[in-house]
Design a protein around this motif. Structure first.
Motif, short mmCIF file in Angstrom:
data_model
loop_
_atom_site.label_atom_id
_atom_site.label_comp_id
_atom_site.label_asym_id
_atom_site.label_seq_id
_atom_site.Cartn_x
_atom_site.Cartn_y
_atom_site.Cartn_z
N ALA A 194 -9.44 7.22 5.27
CA ALA A 194 -8.99 8.75 5.12
C ALA A 194 -9.99 9.26 6.23
CB ALA A 194 -9.71 9.45 3.73
N ASP A 195 -9.33 10.26 6.86
CA ASP A 195 -10.05 11.16 7.94
C ASP A 195 -11.37 11.86 7.12
OD1 ASP A 195 -10.80 13.18 9.73
OD2 ASP A 195 -8.87 12.90 10.84
N LEU A 196 -12.44 11.30 7.39
CA LEU A 196 -13.58 11.98 6.54
C LEU A 196 -13.71 13.37 6.86
CD1 LEU A 196 -16.11 9.13 6.35
CD2 LEU A 196 -13.93 9.61 5.15
N GLU A 197 -13.83 13.78 8.20
CA GLU A 197 -14.33 15.11 8.51
C GLU A 197 -13.03 16.02 7.77
OE1 GLU A 197 -14.69 15.89 12.57
OE2 GLU A 197 -16.91 14.67 12.52
N LYS A 198 -11.76 15.90 8.10
CA LYS A 198 -10.66 16.87 7.38
C LYS A 198 -10.76 16.73 5.93
CE LYS A 198 -7.36 16.63 11.49
NZ LYS A 198 -6.17 15.80 11.70
N THR A 199 -10.84 15.52 5.35
CA THR A 199 -10.92 15.44 3.89
C THR A 199 -12.05 16.15 3.26
OG1 THR A 199 -9.90 13.31 4.24
CG2 THR A 199 -10.90 13.56 2.27
N VAL A 200 -13.41 16.20 4.14
CA VAL A 200 -14.45 16.81 3.57
C VAL A 200 -14.27 18.33 3.42
CG1 VAL A 200 -16.71 17.61 3.99
CG2 VAL A 200 -16.24 15.22 3.99
N GLU A 201 -13.46 18.82 4.30
CA GLU A 201 -13.19 20.24 4.52
C GLU A 201 -12.12 20.87 3.56
OE1 GLU A 201 -11.13 23.43 7.83
OE2 GLU A 201 -11.58 21.40 8.41
N THR A 202 -11.36 19.76 3.08
CA THR A 202 -10.25 20.16 2.32
C THR A 202 -10.93 20.07 0.79
OG1 THR A 202 -8.46 19.26 3.60
CG2 THR A 202 -8.11 19.36 1.43
N CYS A 203 -11.54 19.05 0.59
CA CYS A 203 -12.40 18.76 -0.72
C CYS A 203 -13.28 20.03 -0.77
CB CYS A 203 -13.05 17.62 -0.82
SG CYS A 203 -11.92 16.21 -0.69
N ILE A 204 -13.91 20.65 0.02
CA ILE A 204 -14.91 21.70 -0.19
C ILE A 204 -14.23 22.76 -0.72
CG2 ILE A 204 -16.15 23.60 1.01
CD1 ILE A 204 -17.87 20.94 0.40
N ALA A 205 -13.22 23.13 0.19
CA ALA A 205 -12.03 24.23 -0.30
C ALA A 205 -11.29 24.00 -1.79
CB ALA A 205 -10.90 24.44 0.61
N ALA A 206 -11.19 22.69 -2.00
CA ALA A 206 -10.56 22.53 -3.34
C ALA A 206 -11.47 22.68 -4.59
CB ALA A 206 -9.88 21.26 -3.30
N ARG A 207 -12.60 22.37 -4.35
CA ARG A 207 -13.51 22.33 -5.55
C ARG A 207 -14.18 23.84 -5.42
NH1 ARG A 207 -15.33 21.68 -10.38
NH2 ARG A 207 -14.44 24.09 -10.12
N TYR A 208 -14.63 24.62 -4.50
CA TYR A 208 -15.48 25.70 -4.52
C TYR A 208 -14.82 27.10 -4.17
CZ TYR A 208 -19.17 22.11 -4.51
OH TYR A 208 -19.86 21.00 -4.80
N GLN A 209 -13.35 26.90 -3.76
CA GLN A 209 -12.96 28.33 -3.75
C GLN A 209 -12.86 28.92 -5.10
OE1 GLN A 209 -8.77 28.01 -2.58
NE2 GLN A 209 -8.96 29.92 -1.28
N ASN A 210 -12.80 30.48 -5.06
CA ASN A 210 -13.16 31.37 -6.23
C ASN A 210 -14.33 30.67 -7.28
OD1 ASN A 210 -11.78 33.37 -7.71
ND2 ASN A 210 -10.99 31.96 -9.33
N THR A 211 -15.39 30.34 -6.41
CA THR A 211 -16.36 29.93 -7.22
C THR A 211 -16.15 28.67 -8.03
OG1 THR A 211 -17.30 32.38 -6.88
CG2 THR A 211 -18.66 30.79 -8.12
N GLY A 212 -15.28 27.90 -7.61
CA GLY A 212 -14.92 26.73 -8.64
C GLY A 212 -14.16 27.07 -9.97
N GLN A 213 -13.57 28.41 -9.82
CA GLN A 213 -13.08 29.17 -11.47
C GLN A 213 -11.29 29.07 -11.04
OE1 GLN A 213 -16.05 32.14 -13.03
NE2 GLN A 213 -15.55 32.42 -10.92
N SER A 214 -11.01 27.59 -11.01
CA SER A 214 -9.55 27.52 -10.74
C SER A 214 -9.15 26.36 -11.66
CB SER A 214 -9.36 27.40 -9.23
OG SER A 214 -7.76 27.18 -9.18
#
Length: 451
Positions: A240-260
């Motif tokens: 995997a492209d680590l930098e892009k994947t980290v950015e995506t995973c951060i948004a996937a987990r922490y958007q809406n304070t994780g309440q999704s």
């Protein structure tokens, strides 16, 4: 009496008098009376009103966004994004509903045979607090475009948003009864479902709530659609492209304070890239701006209620007692919960098995593709999974092995008006959005004509 409380400072926002049995019955009767007229309106009439809703949402974005932020603590920039998505949804169905519901002609030995999609009637929605506008809009917009009308039982903590939604549709020109907010608590839901005026029910919420609604609806033979949350996996393969994947995973987990429901709650890493990935990931987590949800640069706000933050803390502590390692975060102050990372998580730990509805991610490692798939499917939930790899041929071969309702490759799981949304297992059944969603609350009628 229903109270709404600002979770950021604990201040009371408003009080709402609950509908008594007489008021409730009157609202349902008005909805039924309106349905008898609305079902015969043209698609063009419906579309014009829906497009007016989109215009009003954009015009009043600041007002609606602030209401959501005050009631459930969503960072203000994310509240505005939610509203733009609602307007997009309106435009999608205004332009596509007629085609999605047109008669489908089938070649048979009869003179003519076709399938038509006709409305069911008054549909009830039981909706959660985490996306106060979006969750409701993805129900009511296709329902209205199909010729149904809707009544809403929203989460009590966002009753102000529910009232604004009702006002929005009236201001857009929808007749009274097309969309009605019921000011009721959870105890009144069974009574409404059993009312003969209600023809179907849709719910987004927890497994216990879904089970209760399904049981009640089943007792009176009424259709249900359930979206009951998820425990999505983010699977990072060694290429995997680590930098892009980290950015995506951060948004996937922490958007809406994780309440999704579709947040990436389980992070599955190939052991060969765990160290470099986690170095980048933890740095990104530490860089998330925490604070007042009304501030433009806040990314992590407050959780919607203190009891939910306490539940998350308990899941974390139980997992740490079982051997999970706390890498960052872990502190709670009333409804505030720090962005948290737990590593060395096994599949038997609570943070792996249960839905962590807040800013906490559970990290597990794997050695082989087969082990990764086994970990993905080792969950009672089945809403979505993200696979991160540059080998797209391999990814496509893994897609049918993942039992979730959605698989996203090199992207976080998200909802799109043109794509069906829903899960498997205890994530529920039925689909929202796209042509699948608009047909859920239709009578799929067979019509045969002989000469």
């Amino acid at each position: 009496m229903i109270q709404t409380i600002n979770p950021y400072n604990g201040e009371k926002l408003a009080e709402y008098t609950e509908d008594n049995s007489r008021t409730l019955q009157k609202k349902l009767e008005i909805a039924q009376q309106q349905y008898e007229k609305w079902r015969f309106t043209s698609y063009d009439q419906r579309a014009q009103l829906i497009l007016e809703v989109a215009k009003l949402i954009r015009k009043k974005t600041d007002k609606y966004a602030m209401q959501m932020t005050l009631e459930m603590g969503k960072p203000i920039s994310q509240s505005r994004s939610e509203l733009e998505k609602c307007a997009w949804l309106c435009e999608y169905y205004a332009h596509n509903a007629e085609q999605q519901l047109e008669n489908e002609y089938v070649k048979t030995d009869h003179f003519k045979s076709y399938v038509s999609y006709e409305p069911l009637g008054v549909v009830m929605a039981v909706m959660p607090w985490n996306y106060p506008f979006w969750q409701v809009m993805r129900f009511i917009v296709p329902a209205l475009m199909a010729g149904n009308v809707g009544v809403l039982k929203h989460a009590s903590s966002v009753m102000g948003s529910a009232q604004l939604l009702q006002e929005l549709f009236l201001e857009a020109g929808f007749p009274k009864g097309c969309f009605t907010n019921l000011i009721i608590g959870s105890k009144a839901v069974e009574q409404v479902i059993k009312n003969p005026i209600i023809k179907a029910v849709t719910l987004t919420g927890s497994k216990p709530a879904g089970s209760a609604v399904a049981a009640t609806a089943g007792s009176v033979i009424k259709k249900t659609v359930l979206e009951l949350g998820g425990n999505n996996a983010l699977v990072v393969f060694k290429d995997a492209d680590l930098e892009k994947t980290v950015e995506t995973c951060i948004a996937a987990r922490y958007q809406n304070t994780g309440q999704s429901c579709i947040a990436g709650k389980r992070l599955l890493l190939h052991e060969d890239i765990t160290a470099p990935f986690m170095e980048l990931f933890i740095k990104a987590v530490k860089g998330l701006k925490i604070g007042d949800p009304q501030q433009e640069d806040t990314y992590i706000g407050v959780m919607s209620r203190e009891d939910l933050a306490i539940e998350l803390e308990e899941l974390m502590n139980r997992s740490i007692e079982m051997g999970a390692k706390l890498m960052v975060g872990g502190n709670r102050d009333k409804a505030f919960f720090e962005p948290t990372v737990l590593t060395q998580v096994t599949s038997e730990m609570p943070v792996f098995k249960e839905e962590t509805f807040g800013p906490l991610i559970a990290v597990t490692t794997f050695k082989t593709d087969d082990e990764a798939v086994q970990l993905v499917n080792k969950s009672e939930f089945g809403l979505g999974v993200s696979l991160f790899t540059q080998d797209l041929e391999k990814a496509q071969k893994l897609v049918p092995r993942c039992s979730d309702g959605a698989v996203f490759v090199n992207a976080k799981v998200s909802s799109h008006p043109a794509l069906p949304f829903g899960g498997t297992g205890i994530s529920g059944y039925g689909r929202e959005l796209s042509h699948f969603g608009i047909r859920e609350f239709c009578n799929v009628k067979t019509v045969v004509i002989d000469s």
